[in-house]
Scaffold this active site. Sequence first.
Site, PDB file in Angstrom:
ATOM      1  N   HIS A 177      -7.875  -4.905  -0.887  1.00  0.00           N
ATOM      2  CA  HIS A 177      -6.931  -4.330  -0.027  1.00  0.00           C
ATOM      3  C   HIS A 177      -6.728  -4.626   1.299  1.00  0.00           C
ATOM      4  CE1 HIS A 177      -3.997  -1.016  -0.358  1.00  0.00           C
ATOM      5  NE2 HIS A 177      -4.425  -0.796   1.014  1.00  0.00           N
ATOM      6  N   SER A 225       0.802  -1.246  -0.161  1.00  0.00           N
ATOM      7  CA  SER A 225       0.062  -0.028  -0.082  1.00  0.00           C
ATOM      8  C   SER A 225       0.875   1.173  -0.067  1.00  0.00           C
ATOM      9  CB  SER A 225      -1.053  -0.009   1.257  1.00  0.00           C
ATOM     10  OG  SER A 225      -1.896   0.954   0.994  1.00  0.00           O
ATOM     11  N   ASP A 240     -10.120  -3.302  -5.037  1.00  0.00           N
ATOM     12  CA  ASP A 240      -9.242  -2.225  -4.464  1.00  0.00           C
ATOM     13  C   ASP A 240      -9.190  -1.056  -5.120  1.00  0.00           C
ATOM     14  OD1 ASP A 240      -7.149  -1.154  -2.978  1.00  0.00           O
ATOM     15  OD2 ASP A 240      -5.609  -2.259  -3.612  1.00  0.00           O
TER      16      ASP A 240
END
Length: 412
Positions: A382, A192, A352
Amino acid sequence: MRLGSIILFVALCSFTAYYIYEPIPEEIEERWKLMLTNSFFRSLSHLADLSELLGLKDYMGVMYFITLAEKVVPVSDEHVKVTEEKFDGVEVVLYQPKQQGSDTELRRAVIYLHGGGWCLGSSRMSPYDLLARKMVTELDAVVLSVEYRLAPAHHFPVPYEDVYRVVKHFLQKGVLAQYSVDPGRIAVSGDSAGGNLAAAVSQQLKKEPGQQVQLKAQALIYPVLQALDLNTPSYQQNRDMPILPRTLMVRFWSEYFTSDKALFRAMMANTHNNPESSSLLKFVNWSAFLPETYHRKYNYSAPAVVQGIEGEEVGIDGPSPSFADPRASPLLVPDSALHSLPKAYILTCEYDVLRDDGIMYVTRLRAAGVEVTHEHYDTGFHGGLMFSVWPTDFLIARRMADNYIKWLMDNL
């Protein structure tokens, strides 16, 4: 009295079911577990909104409870030696295999950067601690986990600069020798926001004059790579998906740059671009860089370009935020800056908001001649890799970890 109790009980159950249930795609495994997990995140987010509204504590300050709840004290075990150190003034957690055989044996190394939207997260959270130990034991590798400073207390570029200083320090030949690391087998990786930092470091290190030791690989796990267009198909398709809805990702972006809420409002409307960043929109034109299958029902419309944000002067060290800075948005570098980058592993998830960031980077890296392994999870969401600890342990986390480590084994 009994009837009233029954009515109250039914009402409570109905409210609970209404609050927990979400229209999650049926393709996602363990849907109900994800719903229950996300109900906690949503509850905390609502509490954070209320706290900020009442002036008690800012939103990210309340959300930081997630980090605190999963923090552990990294300690050595029978297989892994763990030490907490400082590299060029930045805290790191260093994981090393317990010595076996010759002390002169050189090993792989992975520099790992945690996620959390630059505002949350820690290398000392239990999922990251477990992942680091898994890499050490299965790869016989040294793992360096970086505890970079977080926004909003430390806006961009502080988190990036912390990471870059650690990488530069670690890549010194004397330091590598101290930890028995092979200079030709070092990767930078992150998930991320950590993937964002890893991509940025990989790019900037290539530009560093006199840098003798270079990275062999970069492994980016559902990375966030650009702040210019927050209405890509994946942002639209997954705007209300669990764990990272569009609103939260936009909030992470805005808090990374500034605490001024005018930027958050402009980013939510996708009207935050200025003349400086507008010239770089070509690098995030998803109609050109996304395969047709990911266009879905959406049609490309270039983000609006404005002189200011809602008539206000908002930003970092000047009148406009640093959207155009590739250290914040690695997808914005020109093609000429991509050719010499290390081989890449990029993991993306169908459900996501950041899916398209990763896929566009895959397209551009391959076009520049970089060797890229793209692993796309059709049922992924995610944060999946980090859901590895009971009671929020998901099957997909195991598959992601196994495939990620196998790539490192084969390519590092």
